[in-house]
Design a protein around this motif. Structure first.
Motif, PDB file in Angstrom:
ATOM      1  N   LEU A  43      40.739  16.432  69.485  1.00  0.00           N
ATOM      2  CA  LEU A  43      39.936  15.393  70.121  1.00  0.00           C
ATOM      3  C   LEU A  43      38.876  14.852  69.158  1.00  0.00           C
ATOM      4  O   LEU A  43      38.648  13.640  69.067  1.00  0.00           O
ATOM      5  CB  LEU A  43      39.281  15.941  71.388  1.00  0.00           C
ATOM      6  CG  LEU A  43      38.336  14.983  72.138  1.00  0.00           C
ATOM      7  CD1 LEU A  43      39.104  13.752  72.610  1.00  0.00           C
ATOM      8  CD2 LEU A  43      37.687  15.694  73.322  1.00  0.00           C
ATOM      9  N   ALA A  44      38.229  15.751  68.401  1.00  0.00           N
ATOM     10  CA  ALA A  44      37.224  15.305  67.437  1.00  0.00           C
ATOM     11  C   ALA A  44      37.851  14.431  66.348  1.00  0.00           C
ATOM     12  O   ALA A  44      37.284  13.416  65.929  1.00  0.00           O
ATOM     13  CB  ALA A  44      36.527  16.510  66.814  1.00  0.00           C
ATOM     14  N   SER A  45      39.067  14.815  65.881  1.00  0.00           N
ATOM     15  CA  SER A  45      39.746  14.008  64.874  1.00  0.00           C
ATOM     16  C   SER A  45      40.103  12.622  65.407  1.00  0.00           C
ATOM     17  O   SER A  45      39.948  11.607  64.726  1.00  0.00           O
ATOM     18  CB  SER A  45      41.011  14.734  64.403  1.00  0.00           C
ATOM     19  OG  SER A  45      41.731  13.939  63.464  1.00  0.00           O
ATOM     20  N   LEU A  46      40.571  12.566  66.658  1.00  0.00           N
ATOM     21  CA  LEU A  46      40.892  11.275  67.272  1.00  0.00           C
ATOM     22  C   LEU A  46      39.643  10.413  67.436  1.00  0.00           C
ATOM     23  O   LEU A  46      39.684   9.186  67.244  1.00  0.00           O
ATOM     24  CB  LEU A  46      41.568  11.495  68.626  1.00  0.00           C
ATOM     25  CG  LEU A  46      42.987  12.091  68.583  1.00  0.00           C
ATOM     26  CD1 LEU A  46      43.473  12.393  69.988  1.00  0.00           C
ATOM     27  CD2 LEU A  46      43.943  11.140  67.880  1.00  0.00           C
ATOM     28  N   GLN A  47      38.527  11.030  67.756  1.00  0.00           N
ATOM     29  CA  GLN A  47      37.285  10.270  67.893  1.00  0.00           C
ATOM     30  C   GLN A  47      36.828   9.698  66.550  1.00  0.00           C
ATOM     31  O   GLN A  47      36.350   8.564  66.473  1.00  0.00           O
ATOM     32  CB  GLN A  47      36.197  11.169  68.493  1.00  0.00           C
ATOM     33  CG  GLN A  47      36.427  11.506  69.964  1.00  0.00           C
ATOM     34  CD  GLN A  47      35.407  12.475  70.499  1.00  0.00           C
ATOM     35  OE1 GLN A  47      34.630  13.065  69.739  1.00  0.00           O
ATOM     36  NE2 GLN A  47      35.393  12.657  71.828  1.00  0.00           N
ATOM     37  N   ARG A  48      36.994  10.484  65.479  1.00  0.00           N
ATOM     38  CA  ARG A  48      36.620   9.965  64.149  1.00  0.00           C
ATOM     39  C   ARG A  48      37.518   8.786  63.748  1.00  0.00           C
ATOM     40  O   ARG A  48      37.043   7.773  63.235  1.00  0.00           O
ATOM     41  CB  ARG A  48      36.716  11.091  63.107  1.00  0.00           C
ATOM     42  CG  ARG A  48      35.621  12.142  63.241  1.00  0.00           C
ATOM     43  CD  ARG A  48      35.585  13.027  61.990  1.00  0.00           C
ATOM     44  NE  ARG A  48      36.844  13.747  61.799  1.00  0.00           N
ATOM     45  CZ  ARG A  48      37.090  14.963  62.307  1.00  0.00           C
ATOM     46  NH1 ARG A  48      36.161  15.575  63.048  1.00  0.00           N
ATOM     47  NH2 ARG A  48      38.244  15.557  62.081  1.00  0.00           N
ATOM     48  N   ASP A  49      38.822   8.939  64.003  1.00  0.00           N
ATOM     49  CA  ASP A  49      39.741   7.829  63.691  1.00  0.00           C
ATOM     50  C   ASP A  49      39.414   6.594  64.510  1.00  0.00           C
ATOM     51  O   ASP A  49      39.487   5.460  64.014  1.00  0.00           O
ATOM     52  CB  ASP A  49      41.191   8.265  63.953  1.00  0.00           C
ATOM     53  CG  ASP A  49      41.633   9.370  63.003  1.00  0.00           C
ATOM     54  OD1 ASP A  49      40.965   9.552  61.958  1.00  0.00           O
ATOM     55  OD2 ASP A  49      42.631  10.057  63.302  1.00  0.00           O
ATOM     56  N   HIS A  50      39.042   6.803  65.748  1.00  0.00           N
ATOM     57  CA  HIS A  50      38.687   5.663  66.597  1.00  0.00           C
ATOM     58  C   HIS A  50      37.461   4.937  66.054  1.00  0.00           C
ATOM     59  O   HIS A  50      37.408   3.691  66.030  1.00  0.00           O
ATOM     60  CB  HIS A  50      38.433   6.171  68.025  1.00  0.00           C
ATOM     61  CG  HIS A  50      38.076   5.072  68.997  1.00  0.00           C
ATOM     62  ND1 HIS A  50      36.778   4.676  69.222  1.00  0.00           N
ATOM     63  CD2 HIS A  50      38.868   4.278  69.772  1.00  0.00           C
ATOM     64  CE1 HIS A  50      36.773   3.693  70.096  1.00  0.00           C
ATOM     65  NE2 HIS A  50      38.031   3.435  70.453  1.00  0.00           N
ATOM     66  N   ALA A  51      36.458   5.686  65.578  1.00  0.00           N
ATOM     67  CA  ALA A  51      35.257   5.045  65.024  1.00  0.00           C
ATOM     68  C   ALA A  51      35.585   4.245  63.757  1.00  0.00           C
ATOM     69  O   ALA A  51      35.095   3.134  63.560  1.00  0.00           O
ATOM     70  CB  ALA A  51      34.198   6.110  64.724  1.00  0.00           C
ATOM     71  N   VAL A  52      36.452   4.813  62.900  1.00  0.00           N
ATOM     72  CA  VAL A  52      36.835   4.102  61.681  1.00  0.00           C
ATOM     73  C   VAL A  52      37.583   2.816  62.007  1.00  0.00           C
ATOM     74  O   VAL A  52      37.340   1.745  61.426  1.00  0.00           O
ATOM     75  CB  VAL A  52      37.692   5.017  60.784  1.00  0.00           C
ATOM     76  CG1 VAL A  52      38.263   4.232  59.613  1.00  0.00           C
ATOM     77  CG2 VAL A  52      36.856   6.180  60.269  1.00  0.00           C
ATOM     78  N   GLN A  57      37.903  -3.164  62.494  1.00  0.00           N
ATOM     79  CA  GLN A  57      38.112  -4.340  63.327  1.00  0.00           C
ATOM     80  C   GLN A  57      36.888  -5.251  63.316  1.00  0.00           C
ATOM     81  O   GLN A  57      37.008  -6.477  63.262  1.00  0.00           O
ATOM     82  CB  GLN A  57      38.439  -3.902  64.762  1.00  0.00           C
ATOM     83  CG  GLN A  57      38.801  -5.063  65.685  1.00  0.00           C
ATOM     84  CD  GLN A  57      39.168  -4.598  67.075  1.00  0.00           C
ATOM     85  OE1 GLN A  57      38.954  -3.445  67.396  1.00  0.00           O
ATOM     86  NE2 GLN A  57      39.731  -5.469  67.880  1.00  0.00           N
ATOM     87  N   GLN A  58      35.701  -4.693  63.354  1.00  0.00           N
ATOM     88  CA  GLN A  58      34.483  -5.500  63.293  1.00  0.00           C
ATOM     89  C   GLN A  58      34.350  -6.217  61.961  1.00  0.00           C
ATOM     90  O   GLN A  58      33.934  -7.375  61.902  1.00  0.00           O
ATOM     91  CB  GLN A  58      33.265  -4.607  63.545  1.00  0.00           C
ATOM     92  CG  GLN A  58      33.184  -4.067  64.971  1.00  0.00           C
ATOM     93  CD  GLN A  58      32.017  -3.135  65.161  1.00  0.00           C
ATOM     94  OE1 GLN A  58      31.291  -2.809  64.207  1.00  0.00           O
ATOM     95  NE2 GLN A  58      31.800  -2.680  66.405  1.00  0.00           N
ATOM     96  N   ALA A  59      34.737  -5.531  60.861  1.00  0.00           N
ATOM     97  CA  ALA A  59      34.664  -6.181  59.550  1.00  0.00           C
ATOM     98  C   ALA A  59      35.653  -7.332  59.444  1.00  0.00           C
ATOM     99  O   ALA A  59      35.369  -8.380  58.863  1.00  0.00           O
ATOM    100  CB  ALA A  59      34.930  -5.152  58.446  1.00  0.00           C
ATOM    101  N   ILE A  60      36.855  -7.139  60.032  1.00  0.00           N
ATOM    102  CA  ILE A  60      37.850  -8.215  59.996  1.00  0.00           C
ATOM    103  C   ILE A  60      37.388  -9.409  60.826  1.00  0.00           C
ATOM    104  O   ILE A  60      37.549 -10.575  60.427  1.00  0.00           O
ATOM    105  CB  ILE A  60      39.210  -7.693  60.503  1.00  0.00           C
ATOM    106  CG1 ILE A  60      39.774  -6.659  59.506  1.00  0.00           C
ATOM    107  CG2 ILE A  60      40.203  -8.832  60.677  1.00  0.00           C
ATOM    108  CD1 ILE A  60      41.044  -5.994  59.988  1.00  0.00           C
ATOM    109  N   ASP A  61      36.788  -9.143  61.985  1.00  0.00           N
ATOM    110  CA  ASP A  61      36.308 -10.239  62.823  1.00  0.00           C
ATOM    111  C   ASP A  61      35.161 -10.993  62.178  1.00  0.00           C
ATOM    112  O   ASP A  61      34.962 -12.186  62.443  1.00  0.00           O
ATOM    113  CB  ASP A  61      35.862  -9.693  64.190  1.00  0.00           C
ATOM    114  CG  ASP A  61      37.039  -9.123  64.977  1.00  0.00           C
ATOM    115  OD1 ASP A  61      38.183  -9.505  64.675  1.00  0.00           O
ATOM    116  OD2 ASP A  61      36.807  -8.298  65.883  1.00  0.00           O
ATOM    117  N   ALA A  62      34.393 -10.315  61.299  1.00  0.00           N
ATOM    118  CA  ALA A  62      33.254 -10.981  60.656  1.00  0.00           C
ATOM    119  C   ALA A  62      33.675 -11.895  59.524  1.00  0.00           C
ATOM    120  O   ALA A  62      32.917 -12.767  59.112  1.00  0.00           O
ATOM    121  CB  ALA A  62      32.264  -9.933  60.131  1.00  0.00           C
ATOM    122  N   VAL A  63      34.891 -11.711  58.973  1.00  0.00           N
ATOM    123  CA  VAL A  63      35.349 -12.566  57.862  1.00  0.00           C
ATOM    124  C   VAL A  63      35.712 -13.935  58.412  1.00  0.00           C
ATOM    125  O   VAL A  63      36.504 -14.039  59.349  1.00  0.00           O
ATOM    126  CB  VAL A  63      36.559 -11.923  57.160  1.00  0.00           C
ATOM    127  CG1 VAL A  63      37.099 -12.853  56.088  1.00  0.00           C
ATOM    128  CG2 VAL A  63      36.156 -10.592  56.550  1.00  0.00           C
TER     129      VAL A  63
END
Length: 225
Positions: A43-52, A57-63
Protein backbone atom coordinates in the motif's frame (compact mmCIF):
# COMPACT_ATOMS: atom_id res chain seq x y z
CA UNK A 1 -11.91 -43.59 42.80
CA UNK A 2 -13.39 -44.18 39.39
CA UNK A 3 -14.97 -40.75 39.36
CA UNK A 4 -11.69 -39.07 40.29
CA UNK A 5 -9.89 -40.96 37.52
CA UNK A 6 -12.44 -39.99 34.91
CA UNK A 7 -12.34 -36.37 36.05
CA UNK A 8 -8.54 -36.31 35.83
CA UNK A 9 -8.61 -37.90 32.39
CA UNK A 10 -11.18 -35.39 31.15
CA UNK A 11 -9.18 -32.49 32.57
CA UNK A 12 -6.04 -33.68 30.83
CA UNK A 13 -7.92 -33.99 27.53
CA UNK A 14 -9.31 -30.44 27.81
CA UNK A 15 -5.87 -29.15 28.74
CA UNK A 16 -4.26 -30.80 25.72
CA UNK A 17 -6.99 -29.47 23.40
CA UNK A 18 -6.72 -25.94 24.81
CA UNK A 19 -2.93 -26.03 24.43
CA UNK A 20 -3.23 -27.17 20.81
CA UNK A 21 -5.82 -24.47 20.13
CA UNK A 22 -3.52 -21.83 21.66
CA UNK A 23 -0.60 -22.93 19.49
CA UNK A 24 -2.79 -22.96 16.39
CA UNK A 25 -4.16 -19.49 17.25
CA UNK A 26 -0.68 -18.11 17.82
CA UNK A 27 0.57 -19.42 14.47
CA UNK A 28 -2.50 -18.01 12.70
CA UNK A 29 -1.87 -14.60 14.30
CA UNK A 30 1.74 -14.67 13.08
CA UNK A 31 0.64 -15.60 9.55
CA UNK A 32 -1.97 -12.86 9.43
CA UNK A 33 0.51 -10.35 10.86
CA UNK A 34 3.01 -11.18 8.12
CA UNK A 35 0.33 -10.77 5.46
CA UNK A 36 -0.77 -7.46 6.99
CA UNK A 37 2.84 -6.16 6.97
CA UNK A 38 3.26 -7.17 3.32
CA UNK A 39 -0.03 -5.50 2.40
CA UNK A 40 0.94 -2.35 4.27
CA UNK A 41 4.26 -2.23 2.42
CA UNK A 42 2.47 -2.75 -0.90
CA UNK A 43 0.00 0.00 0.00
CA UNK A 44 2.84 2.42 0.83
CA UNK A 45 4.52 1.65 -2.52
CA UNK A 46 1.26 2.28 -4.39
CA UNK A 47 0.81 5.57 -2.56
CA UNK A 48 4.31 6.71 -3.54
CA UNK A 49 3.68 5.79 -7.18
CA UNK A 50 0.39 7.65 -7.07
CA UNK A 51 2.10 10.81 -5.79
CA UNK A 52 4.75 10.63 -8.54
CA UNK A 53 2.11 10.15 -11.25
CA UNK A 54 0.11 13.10 -9.92
CA UNK A 55 3.20 15.35 -10.06
CA UNK A 56 3.94 14.25 -13.65
CA UNK A 57 0.37 14.93 -14.69
CA UNK A 58 0.49 18.42 -13.17
CA UNK A 59 3.77 19.16 -14.95
CA UNK A 60 2.31 18.02 -18.28
CA UNK A 61 -0.80 20.16 -17.78
CA UNK A 62 1.39 23.20 -17.02
CA UNK A 63 3.25 22.97 -20.37
CA UNK A 64 1.58 25.28 -22.97
CA UNK A 65 0.35 23.52 -26.10
CA UNK A 66 1.73 25.15 -29.30
CA UNK A 67 -0.83 26.59 -31.67
CA UNK A 68 -0.48 24.62 -34.89
CA UNK A 69 -3.05 26.76 -36.69
CA UNK A 70 -0.91 29.91 -36.53
CA UNK A 71 0.95 30.82 -39.73
CA UNK A 72 4.74 30.21 -39.66
CA UNK A 73 6.90 33.18 -38.78
CA UNK A 74 9.32 34.68 -41.26
CA UNK A 75 9.05 35.38 -44.91
CA UNK A 76 8.34 32.25 -46.91
CA UNK A 77 10.06 32.42 -50.30
CA UNK A 78 7.62 32.26 -53.17
CA UNK A 79 8.96 30.56 -56.30
CA UNK A 80 9.16 32.77 -59.33
CA UNK A 81 6.84 31.94 -62.21
CA UNK A 82 8.35 29.95 -65.02
CA UNK A 83 9.08 31.83 -68.18
CA UNK A 84 7.56 30.64 -71.37
CA UNK A 85 10.02 29.35 -73.91
CA UNK A 86 10.62 31.74 -76.78
CA UNK A 87 9.55 30.41 -80.17
CA UNK A 88 12.40 29.17 -82.35
CA UNK A 89 13.28 30.78 -85.63
CA UNK A 90 12.28 27.69 -87.62
CA UNK A 91 8.70 27.75 -86.31
CA UNK A 92 6.06 28.69 -88.81
CA UNK A 93 4.69 32.16 -88.43
CA UNK A 94 0.95 32.29 -88.29
CA UNK A 95 -0.93 35.34 -89.35
CA UNK A 96 -2.73 36.92 -86.42
CA UNK A 97 -6.45 36.85 -86.71
CA UNK A 98 -8.55 39.90 -86.43
CA UNK A 99 -9.36 39.09 -82.81
CA UNK A 100 -5.68 38.91 -81.80
CA UNK A 101 -4.49 42.02 -83.71
CA UNK A 102 -3.37 44.73 -81.24
CA UNK A 103 -5.53 47.76 -81.04
CA UNK A 104 -4.29 51.31 -80.98
CA UNK A 105 -4.52 51.43 -77.17
CA UNK A 106 -2.44 48.30 -76.66
CA UNK A 107 0.11 49.48 -79.21
CA UNK A 108 0.68 52.65 -77.19
CA UNK A 109 1.50 50.69 -74.00
CA UNK A 110 5.14 49.84 -74.91
CA UNK A 111 5.88 53.50 -75.56
CA UNK A 112 4.44 54.51 -72.17
CA UNK A 113 6.36 51.75 -70.42
CA UNK A 114 9.60 52.85 -72.09
CA UNK A 115 9.01 56.43 -70.96
CA UNK A 116 8.45 55.36 -67.34
CA UNK A 117 11.58 53.22 -67.42
CA UNK A 118 13.65 56.08 -68.80
CA UNK A 119 12.39 58.41 -66.06
CA UNK A 120 13.54 56.14 -63.20
CA UNK A 121 16.81 57.15 -61.52
CA UNK A 122 19.84 54.99 -62.02
CA UNK A 123 21.19 52.76 -59.28
CA UNK A 124 23.31 53.99 -56.40
CA UNK A 125 26.76 55.16 -57.49
CA UNK A 126 28.46 53.29 -54.65
CA UNK A 127 26.99 49.92 -55.58
CA UNK A 128 29.57 49.32 -58.33
CA UNK A 129 32.45 50.16 -55.98
CA UNK A 130 31.13 47.76 -53.31
CA UNK A 131 30.84 44.95 -55.84
CA UNK A 132 34.33 45.70 -57.14
CA UNK A 133 35.69 45.60 -53.58
CA UNK A 134 34.06 42.22 -52.97
CA UNK A 135 35.48 40.76 -56.17
CA UNK A 136 38.93 42.17 -55.39
CA UNK A 137 39.30 40.03 -52.23
CA UNK A 138 42.06 37.41 -52.47
CA UNK A 139 41.07 33.81 -52.94
CA UNK A 140 41.66 31.11 -50.34
CA UNK A 141 44.50 29.67 -52.44
CA UNK A 142 46.26 33.07 -52.45
CA UNK A 143 45.82 33.41 -48.68
CA UNK A 144 47.25 29.94 -48.02
CA UNK A 145 50.20 30.47 -50.40
CA UNK A 146 50.98 33.87 -48.89
CA UNK A 147 50.76 32.46 -45.34
CA UNK A 148 53.22 29.68 -46.21
CA UNK A 149 55.74 32.11 -47.68
CA UNK A 150 55.60 34.21 -44.49
CA UNK A 151 56.39 31.22 -42.22
CA UNK A 152 59.90 30.11 -41.34
CA UNK A 153 58.83 26.71 -40.00
CA UNK A 154 56.54 23.98 -41.33
CA UNK A 155 52.89 24.37 -40.37
CA UNK A 156 50.04 21.88 -40.15
CA UNK A 157 46.65 22.36 -41.80
CA UNK A 158 45.00 23.01 -38.43
CA UNK A 159 47.55 25.72 -37.54
CA UNK A 160 47.11 27.42 -40.89
CA UNK A 161 43.30 27.27 -40.58
CA UNK A 162 43.47 28.81 -37.09
CA UNK A 163 45.79 31.62 -38.21
CA UNK A 164 43.73 32.47 -41.29
CA UNK A 165 40.49 32.30 -39.30
CA UNK A 166 41.87 34.85 -36.83
CA UNK A 167 43.18 37.09 -39.63
CA UNK A 168 39.97 36.84 -41.67
CA UNK A 169 37.03 36.30 -39.31
CA UNK A 170 34.55 37.14 -42.05
CA UNK A 171 35.50 33.94 -43.89
CA UNK A 172 34.23 30.54 -42.80
CA UNK A 173 37.61 28.78 -42.90
CA UNK A 174 37.63 25.05 -42.08
CA UNK A 175 40.57 22.72 -41.57
CA UNK A 176 39.34 20.24 -44.18
CA UNK A 177 39.15 22.97 -46.85
CA UNK A 178 42.64 24.22 -45.93
CA UNK A 179 44.03 20.66 -46.17
CA UNK A 180 42.49 20.23 -49.64
CA UNK A 181 43.94 23.57 -50.74
CA UNK A 182 47.38 22.60 -49.45
CA UNK A 183 47.28 19.29 -51.30
CA UNK A 184 46.41 21.20 -54.46
CA UNK A 185 49.43 23.47 -53.98
CA UNK A 186 51.63 20.42 -53.41
CA UNK A 187 50.34 18.91 -56.65
CA UNK A 188 51.24 22.14 -58.47
CA UNK A 189 54.74 22.17 -56.88
CA UNK A 190 53.85 25.43 -55.10
CA UNK A 191 54.16 23.85 -51.63
CA UNK A 192 56.09 21.04 -49.97
CA UNK A 193 54.73 18.37 -47.66
CA UNK A 194 56.65 16.68 -44.85
CA UNK A 195 55.55 14.03 -42.37
CA UNK A 196 56.69 13.87 -38.74
CA UNK A 197 55.27 10.76 -37.12
CA UNK A 198 51.52 10.80 -37.76
CA UNK A 199 51.38 14.59 -38.39
CA UNK A 200 51.67 16.24 -41.79
CA UNK A 201 53.29 19.68 -42.17
CA UNK A 202 53.49 22.03 -45.13
CA UNK A 203 56.02 24.64 -46.22
CA UNK A 204 56.29 26.99 -49.14
CA UNK A 205 58.10 25.55 -52.16
CA UNK A 206 61.52 26.92 -53.10
CA UNK A 207 61.33 29.61 -55.75
CA UNK A 208 64.00 27.94 -57.87
CA UNK A 209 62.29 24.55 -57.68
CA UNK A 210 58.84 25.94 -58.44
CA UNK A 211 60.25 27.89 -61.36
CA UNK A 212 61.93 24.77 -62.72
CA UNK A 213 58.84 22.57 -62.36
CA UNK A 214 56.36 25.19 -63.60
CA UNK A 215 55.70 25.03 -67.36
CA UNK A 216 57.08 27.90 -69.41
CA UNK A 217 54.46 30.24 -70.86
CA UNK A 218 56.63 31.28 -73.82
CA UNK A 219 57.70 28.52 -76.16
CA UNK A 220 60.42 29.03 -78.78
CA UNK A 221 59.23 29.57 -82.30
CA UNK A 222 59.82 26.66 -84.67
CA UNK A 223 62.83 26.92 -86.96
CA UNK A 224 62.23 27.61 -90.59
CA UNK A 225 62.38 24.51 -92.68
Amino acid sequence: MSENASTTELTSQYTAQVTADLERNTKEQERVGVEIAALQEQLASLQRDHAVLVNIQQAIDAVPVPDTTAPPSGNVPVPAPRKKAAPSGTAKRTRPSKKTQPSSKTAALPAQTAGKTAGKPAGKPGAGKAEAAQTAQPTLVDLVRRHLTEQSEPRSAAEIATALGQAHPERAIKTTVIRTTLEGLVAKAQAQRSKQGSSVFYTAADSSRSAATAPSEEQPAPADA
